[in-house]
Design an enzyme around this catalytic site. Structure first.
Site, PDB file in Angstrom:
ATOM      1  N   PRO A 291       0.834  -1.206   0.000  1.00 37.38           N
ATOM      2  CA  PRO A 291       0.000   0.000   0.000  1.00 37.38           C
ATOM      3  C   PRO A 291       0.867   1.254   0.000  1.00 37.38           C
ATOM      4  O   PRO A 291       1.576   1.529   0.959  1.00 37.38           O
ATOM      5  CB  PRO A 291      -0.800  -0.131   1.299  1.00 37.38           C
ATOM      6  CG  PRO A 291       0.026  -1.019   2.171  1.00 37.38           C
ATOM      7  CD  PRO A 291       0.751  -1.956   1.267  1.00 37.38           C
ATOM      8  N   VAL A 293       1.856   5.212  -0.020  1.00 35.33           N
ATOM      9  CA  VAL A 293       1.463   6.548   0.428  1.00 35.33           C
ATOM     10  C   VAL A 293       2.578   7.499   0.009  1.00 35.33           C
ATOM     11  O   VAL A 293       3.765   7.156   0.117  1.00 35.33           O
ATOM     12  CB  VAL A 293       1.260   6.600   1.956  1.00 35.33           C
ATOM     13  CG1 VAL A 293       0.995   8.032   2.413  1.00 35.33           C
ATOM     14  CG2 VAL A 293       0.122   5.697   2.375  1.00 35.33           C
ATOM     15  N   ASP A 467       5.863   2.263   2.010  1.00 38.74           N
ATOM     16  CA  ASP A 467       4.983   1.120   2.248  1.00 38.74           C
ATOM     17  C   ASP A 467       4.265   1.351   3.578  1.00 38.74           C
ATOM     18  O   ASP A 467       4.901   1.318   4.642  1.00 38.74           O
ATOM     19  CB  ASP A 467       5.820  -0.166   2.285  1.00 38.74           C
ATOM     20  CG  ASP A 467       4.968  -1.427   2.395  1.00 38.74           C
ATOM     21  OD1 ASP A 467       3.793  -1.320   2.804  1.00 38.74           O
ATOM     22  OD2 ASP A 467       5.494  -2.521   2.092  1.00 38.74           O
ATOM     23  N   HIS A 468       2.950   1.551   3.528  1.00 40.81           N
ATOM     24  CA  HIS A 468       2.215   1.907   4.734  1.00 40.81           C
ATOM     25  C   HIS A 468       2.083   0.738   5.715  1.00 40.81           C
ATOM     26  O   HIS A 468       1.677   0.918   6.870  1.00 40.81           O
ATOM     27  CB  HIS A 468       0.817   2.425   4.365  1.00 40.81           C
ATOM     28  CG  HIS A 468       0.321   3.492   5.283  1.00 40.81           C
ATOM     29  ND1 HIS A 468       0.503   3.454   6.646  1.00 40.81           N
ATOM     30  CD2 HIS A 468      -0.359   4.641   5.048  1.00 40.81           C
ATOM     31  CE1 HIS A 468      -0.043   4.516   7.207  1.00 40.81           C
ATOM     32  NE2 HIS A 468      -0.578   5.266   6.257  1.00 40.81           N
ATOM     33  N   ARG A 469       2.430  -0.477   5.275  1.00 42.74           N
ATOM     34  CA  ARG A 469       2.477  -1.589   6.227  1.00 42.74           C
ATOM     35  C   ARG A 469       3.636  -1.420   7.194  1.00 42.74           C
ATOM     36  O   ARG A 469       3.577  -1.872   8.350  1.00 42.74           O
ATOM     37  CB  ARG A 469       2.628  -2.916   5.477  1.00 42.74           C
ATOM     38  CG  ARG A 469       1.486  -3.273   4.553  1.00 42.74           C
ATOM     39  CD  ARG A 469       1.819  -4.516   3.740  1.00 42.74           C
ATOM     40  NE  ARG A 469       3.025  -4.348   2.941  1.00 42.74           N
ATOM     41  CZ  ARG A 469       3.578  -5.298   2.193  1.00 42.74           C
ATOM     42  NH1 ARG A 469       3.031  -6.504   2.160  1.00 42.74           N
ATOM     43  NH2 ARG A 469       4.680  -5.059   1.488  1.00 42.74           N
TER      44      ARG A 469
END
Length: 497
Positions: A291, A293, A467-469
């Protein structure tokens, strides 16, 4: 000839995990004598061009692949008679229909041999062999390269083109049916969308050179080749593929002598291969598994440009090509030290977050072969000078198409410099397996408020995709804030670094 003495040379894996490669150049012909470790083909893998050596000594009796063909690992490339006997005649009779159907490569070879015999009958001759060279004589002894990038052998023979009236270099136009160009030059032309029969050839005997292709592309833009003195992530003298225009009609690349290219009056279709194919697969995987951002920040780069001017004027840095990219890389490394949690990867199989205590800094490079991302190993241990030298070396290697597979693996965080395109900002996609990528926009003079006064300053926009994780919004913002702070006030690098 004893069948047991015939050995097949197959395409070995040029690098870990690769399943196929494209044939760039075949370095031997039927009848040539091979020694162990002599290069037999040059192939293009996902990231580099590699020469593959022979593991046997003998005489080439059959070649099973063609330039431009994409073959899987393990596929046979050629057959070699290891008894040292002479090869069959290079111009055998055409095989029967059944034989041709059973072995298409044999039929193709026969057709090629017949065509060569017809050309020779029209008056083409071969360059004389070196003194003392026999039909089966071994090549001159010299150091061999296993799978490497040493200098190409200069003893190979090639047919001369029929003598033509001398023309000025700028006016030599090569007919489509008689174009002379090395496979890497043909590949470059294909990637740039340039038809070779439209290129003004200036090489020996009317050969199309790499520079001829680049000049043809620049002429399509109506400009001379650009120059860029920084070791940026894009090399303007090797522009990415772009359409040529003739008035309001887009010019197609039909009649290009490349396998797999089809064209009509309205479209041209080029097979997706090698670097571009791997890049597309990697970017799609990255976009749909991590994901993304992106956060942006516009900053004052005046201090950076002053430092670069001082370094370029210094005798200690006279032999180093200094660019804003090196200073930006140093600022990013300082910011990572202050925010070490950003330097991580997501291990889906183990269901773990892997925090890394090293930084392999990727530098995205746009080349005619496609996008590649070599990285500087252990960049966190490097001084500014070492970063500048390392980035310069990556640039030279990528320009030459010799980026090794090792240099593209195990990256942690990447910088992409689209500012050299005069682009202000963008939303870069993560390199697969990495946690963040910093995009750098063009440095432009703009009005800026300094101590309550409006002054002209050198301004650029930074964009950070992550990576928003692994990185939440607050941590991503802190990383970009710290990079910006060091670039706006380089003295902070001494305090934080």
């Amino acid at each position: 000839m004893n069948a047991s003495s015939i050995v097949t040379i197959a395409l070995t894996d040029p690098g870990e995990g690769l399943t196929e490669a494209e044939i760039l150049e075949i370095k031997v012909a039927v009848g040539d004598r091979l020694e162990i470790n002599d290069p037999v083909v040059e192939v293009e893998t996902a990231k580099s061009a590699v020469e593959l050596p022979s593991h046997v000594a003998g005489t080439v009796v059959e070649i099973l692949v063609a330039v431009g063909e994409e073959v899987p690992v393990g596929a046979p490339l050629m057959r070699v008679d290891t008894t040292g006997g002479t090869a069959p005649s290079p111009a055998p009779a055409a095989p029967s229909g059944a034989a041709a159907e059973a072995d298409p490569s044999a039929a193709e070879l026969s057709a090629q041999a017949t065509e060569q015999a017809a050309e020779q009958a029209e008056g083409q001759t071969e360059q004389p062999a070196a003194a003392g060279e026999g039909e089966g004589a071994p090549a001159a002894q010299e150091p061999k390269n296993l799978v490497g990038y040493g200098e190409r052998a200069t003893g190979t023979r090639r047919r001369r083109r029929r003598t033509q009236p001398a023309q000025p270099a700028a006016e030599q136009q090569v007919p489509i049916d008689r174009i002379l160009a090395k496979p890497p030059v043909r590949k470059l032309a294909r990637d740039l969308g340039i038809a070779l029969h439209d290129v003004l050839a200036t090489g020996p005997e009317g050969t199309v050179t790499r520079q001829d292709v680049l000049n043809a592309q620049q002429r399509s833009y109506g400009a001379e080749p650009a120059a860029h003195d920084g070791a940026g992530a894009y090399f303007p003298e090797e522009s990415p593929q772009a359409p040529e225009h003739l008035g309001d009609v887009m010019k197609t690349t039909r009649d290009q002598p490349f396998s797999g290219v089809t064209s009509d009056e309205r479209t041209t279709r080029v097979p997706i291969r090698s670097v571009r194919k791997r890049t597309a697969e990697a970017m799609v995987a990255s976009a749909f598994t991590a994901p993304h951002v992106t956060v942006f920040n516009e900053i004052d780069m005046t201090g950076v440009t002053r430092i670069i001017s001082q370094l370029r004027a210094s005798r200690e840095w006279a032999d180093v090509k200094v660019s804003p990219l090196a200073v930006i890389a140093k600022a990013l490394l300082v910011a990572i030290r202050r925010n070490p949690e950003v330097n991580a990867s997501w291990d889906e199989d183990a269901q773990e977050i892997v925090y890394k205590h090293y930084v392999n800094l990727g530098i995205a490079a746009a080349t005619p072969r496609g996008l590649i991302v070599p990285n500087l190993k252990d960049a966190h241990l490097m001084t500014l000078r070492e970063l500048a030298e390392g980035i310069g070396e990556l640039a030279r290697t990528a320009r030459a198409g010799r980026t090794s597979l090792r240099d593209t693996r195990d990256g942690t965080i990447t910088i992409t410099n689209y500012g050299v395109f005069d682009i202000d900002s963008g939303t870069p996609i993560l390199n697969p397996g990495e946690s963040a990528i910093l995009g750098v926009g063009a440095i432009k003079e703009k009005p800026w408020v300094v101590d309550g006064r409006i002054e002209p300053r050198r301004v650029a926009t930074l964009s950070l995709s992550f990576d928003h994780r692994l990185i939440d919004g607050a941590l991503g913002a802190e990383l970009l804030r710290d990079v910006s702070a060091v670039l706006e006030d380089p003295s902070l690098g001494l305090v934080w670094g």
